[in-house]
Design an enzyme around this catalytic site. Structure first.
Site: not given
Length: 397
Positions: A77, A80, A102, A174
């Site tokens: 998808l 933007k 993000f 991580d």
């Protein structure tokens, strides 16, 4: 999976993450029965998809990606595109947990930040994983596992005095930091929502989490003001707790800290008299040299025979193939099959969780980009014509 091996059945997660921390977290939850839908960019594919080796015949996929993104669906998808918001809005009627990775502010700019989505669904649980957190002086700075370990203090006493900090075979910040802490926090938020009906925003900083992993050495440093140093602590080389090279250049792990284990270890290597040196701080370097010289006289196979019947916390350092083929890993069912969309079977590391003595032995391998886009949209009520239009306009792929 049945209810025993799928305790998270009923949890539905929108996963906006890539690479390792977020995907590993959602893999753990998917393995336990949660339904995970990956929202992936058709323009900037997850770099993990291209990591060799590629496996499978009809549609080769990255072995790492096929594992870390198993048991999940993929919706390609373009976030933007304005029409993407309508799709996300429909998905929120069914998916009430969001995990994203993000930098701070990116999801807000796209229109999918916590505030925006919480207005659409008040009970949403929204987890953000970043290197340095949603606030603070480094929030917009790029980073990797090595940087988080460096800034957390962990790297300063992990390594050898003659060579400095050492790299690890896996990404501690991580996975142990980002992935595991995210899962714990999300499940805590789920419990809280069950009690109160309220969702919330979870801020996972991999540096925060790595700093928390200082645990014992950090607690000591805060108490006495003395920084931990390489090869100076009980568990980082400052005692005989260490790895020792054998005659065939293999390694033996010696963790015989407790008195009963230490006595058995020194007896096993033929020097019970060295037990007297264990508690002498000025004897540690010479003791380790003597142990190293002794271990170097025999091959790993010989030491394995000696210590196989002695319960003293001494084990061989296995390579990955040896570990995979070991009786321990086999009987603990830590290797499983995963099937690809094209029907190929791949060997994968299995979930470490056992519930009521049962463990899932078969998984759906991570699939190709957008493999479930059309079926997901159909389930949301989109017509074939709608889907064709979205494909043509490159909203989905």
């Amino acid at each position: 999976m049945d209810n025993f091996t799928a305790p998270l059945q009923g949890l539905r997660i929108l996963d906006f993450t890539t690479l390792l921390p977020g995907p590993y977290a959602t893999m753990l939850m998917a393995d336990m029965g949660a339904e995970v839908l990956r929202i992936e960019s058709p323009n900037r594919p997850d770099m993990l998809r291209g990591l060799p080796p590629m496996v499978g015949s009809a549609e080769p996929v990255s072995a790492a990606h096929a594992t870390i993104n198993r048991n999940k669906k993929s919706l390609a998808l373009d976030l933007k595109n304005q029409e993407a918001k309508k799709i996300i809005e429909r998905l929120l009627s069914e998916y009430d947990i969001v995990i994203e990775q993000f930098r701070p502010g990116v999801m807000e700019k796209l229109g999918f930040g916590y505030q925006a989505l919480s207005e659409l669904r008040a009970d949403i649980i929204y987890c953000s994983i970043t290197g340095y957190g949603q606030d603070g002086p480094l929030k917009m700075r790029a980073g990797h596992d090595i940087n988080y370990l460096a800034l957390s203090g962990l790297a300063s006493y992990s390594g050898r005095q003659d060579s400095g900090p050492s790299l690890n075979g896996m990404q501690i910040a991580d996975i142990a930091g980002g992935s595991h802490h995210a899962v714990m926090a999300i499940l805590a938020a789920v419990y809280h929502r069950q009690q109160t009906g309220r969702g919330g925003h979870i801020d996972i900083s991999m540096t925060d989490c790595a700093f928390a992993l200082n645990a014992i050495c950090g607690a000591n440093a805060l108490a006495d003001g003395q920084d931990p140093e390489m090869e100076m602590e009980l568990l980082n080389g400052g005692s005989f707790y260490d790895y020792y090279c054998t005659a065939d250049n293999r390694y033996l792990s010696v963790g015989s800290l407790e008195p009963q284990f230490a006595e058995a270890f020194f007896l096993g290597i033929g020097h019970p008299e060295w037990m007297e040196r264990v508690l002498e701080s000025d004897q540690q370097e010479s003791l380790k040299r003597d142990i190293a010289a002794t271990i170097k006289k025999k091959k790993l196979r010989e030491w394995n025979i000696i210590f196989s019947e002695i319960d003293t916390c001494v084990e061989p350092v296995l390579n990955f193939s040896e570990a995979t083929e070991s009786k321990l890993i086999q009987e603990r069912q830590m290797i499983a099959n995963a099937v690809t969309k094209s029907g190929d079977y791949l060997l994968q590391i299995n979930s470490p969780f056992k519930f009521n003595g049962k463990k899932n032995k078969k998984h759906q391998a991570g699939s190709t980009l957008g493999a479930d886009s059309q079926s997901i949209l159909k389930s949301l009520g989109y017509s074939t014509q709608d889907i064709d239009r979205l494909l043509a306009n490159k909203v989905i792929a």
